[in-house]
Design a protein around this motif. Structure first.
Motif, PDB file in Angstrom:
ATOM      1  N   THR A 183      64.696  47.270 102.717  1.00 49.66           N
ATOM      2  CA  THR A 183      65.502  48.279 102.140  1.00 49.66           C
ATOM      3  C   THR A 183      66.612  47.332 101.429  1.00 49.66           C
TER       4      THR A 183
ATOM      5  N   ASP B 138      70.534  56.772 102.076  1.00 44.11           N
ATOM      6  CA  ASP B 138      71.685  57.489 102.029  1.00 44.11           C
ATOM      7  C   ASP B 138      71.889  58.458 103.182  1.00 44.11           C
TER       8      ASP B 138
ATOM      9  N   VAL C 195      59.267  52.633  97.677  1.00 47.03           N
ATOM     10  CA  VAL C 195      59.831  53.732  97.773  1.00 47.03           C
ATOM     11  C   VAL C 195      61.234  53.623  97.042  1.00 47.03           C
ATOM     12  N   ASN C 196      61.142  54.322  95.976  1.00 48.61           N
ATOM     13  CA  ASN C 196      62.417  54.148  95.086  1.00 48.61           C
ATOM     14  C   ASN C 196      63.661  55.122  95.413  1.00 48.61           C
ATOM     15  N   SER C 197      64.350  54.523  96.463  1.00 47.26           N
ATOM     16  CA  SER C 197      65.298  55.522  97.336  1.00 47.26           C
ATOM     17  C   SER C 197      66.172  54.524  97.914  1.00 47.26           C
ATOM     18  N   ARG C 198      67.496  55.039  98.101  1.00 52.74           N
ATOM     19  CA  ARG C 198      68.370  54.373  98.836  1.00 52.74           C
ATOM     20  C   ARG C 198      68.602  54.975 100.261  1.00 52.74           C
TER      21      ARG C 198
ATOM     22  N   LYS D  46      65.953  60.167 104.109  1.00 55.18           N
ATOM     23  CA  LYS D  46      65.515  59.378 103.224  1.00 55.18           C
ATOM     24  C   LYS D  46      65.021  58.040 104.023  1.00 55.18           C
TER      25      LYS D  46
ATOM     26  N   ALA E 256      61.933  49.088  99.461  1.00 52.91           N
ATOM     27  CA  ALA E 256      62.789  50.484  99.115  1.00 52.91           C
ATOM     28  C   ALA E 256      64.036  49.834  98.389  1.00 52.91           C
TER      29      ALA E 256
ATOM     30  N   GLY F 283      67.161  51.783  94.991  1.00 54.73           N
ATOM     31  CA  GLY F 283      67.482  52.674  94.141  1.00 54.73           C
ATOM     32  C   GLY F 283      67.051  52.326  92.574  1.00 54.73           C
TER      33      GLY F 283
END
Length: 265
Positions: free
Chosen positions: A21, A74, A69-72, A78, A45, A47
């Motif tokens: 991440t 949070d 995986v285009n995500s933080r 997720k 991963a 953002g």
């Protein structure tokens, strides 16, 4: 003394599945390139979609299998989706590297509570959640795993220039590392943290410049660093590979300072 064969094999992570991440950050990119070059399957991963594609393409050029995986991280949903992506692509998760995090700098009497909370959430809460969901998957697999968190020399040492949130957050990461190392000791899952001091990145590039201000700051800082230089990205690659491989099987709950001796003096 037992024979363990070729010691190089202890660092072999080829075919292992790693979730990173904060993969577009300074340490995240080091981790991604290091594990890609070592033969890991990657789930990256972050953002920022554009930067994520860039590091994913760079790792693909090293012949790594890459899922993005285009995500933080949070929230728990997720974080779970990131682990699920690894399992969907490769059937398992072997290595978690939590390189996501942030800092906000201000004197305590000038820092809004929401800024303090946001740093603690990004550095502590999200690390805890990621460790939680990764632990569940690794326990289900039943053959151990590697969790690598990112701390800092500031988890051990204070700082005079508005670092109450950052220092507190990294001290908490150290606490999570030690507690989980104890909690998971018999499962075969190791939990360790890399704790750098200043190393070259987009945020610290100014410290490496040949300006009067940079020289002044650098000289003062280096007076505390026995190695006499600032860190380079490759200084983090070796410790990461160690903590992600069988070479560190007897190490858990450990904070590995990549700091040129800064915290020793």
């Amino acid at each position: 003394m037992s024979s363990f064969g070729n010691p190089h094999s202890l660092f072999d992570v080829e075919g292992r599945v790693a979730l990173i991440t904060g993969a577009t950050g300074a340490f995240g990119q080091v981790a991604a390139r290091t594990l890609a070059d070592a033969g890991c399957h990657l789930v990256l991963a972050a953002g920022n979609a554009e930067s994520l594609k860039e590091i994913a393409d760079a790792c693909s050029e090293l012949s790594a299998s890459v899922t993005v995986v285009n995500s933080r991280p949070d929230d728990e949903e997720k974080c779970q989706a990131m682990v699920d992506a690894a399992v969907a692509a490769h059937g398992r998760l072997d290595i978690l590297v939590v390189a996501s995090g942030m800092n906000k700098v201000a004197k305590i009497d000038e820092m809004p509570l929401e800024d303090f909370t946001s740093v603690m959430d990004a550095n502590v809460t999200h690390s805890w959640i990621l460790a939680k969901v990764a632990t569940k998957q690794m326990k289900k697999q039943g053959d151990g795993g590697k969790i690598v968190l990112v701390s800092s020399a500031r988890g051990l040492l204070g700082h005079p220039n508005g670092y109450t949130a950052y220092c507190a957050s990294k001290a908490a990461v150290d606490g999570i590392t030690k507690a989980l190392g104890c909690e998971l000791g018999e499962t075969g899952i190791t939990v360790n943290a890399i704790a750098p001091t200043v190393f070259r990145s987009p945020l610290t590039a100014w410290m490496f410049e040949d300006t009067d201000h940079a020289k002044t700051v650098r000289t003062g800082f280096l007076s505390r660093v026995p190695k006499g230089r600032l860190g380079e990205p490759e200084d983090l690659a070796g410790p990461l590979l160690f903590l992600a491989s069988r070479a560190s099987d007897f190490y858990t709950g450990h904070i590995l300072y990549a700091d040129g001796g800064y915290t020793a003096g």
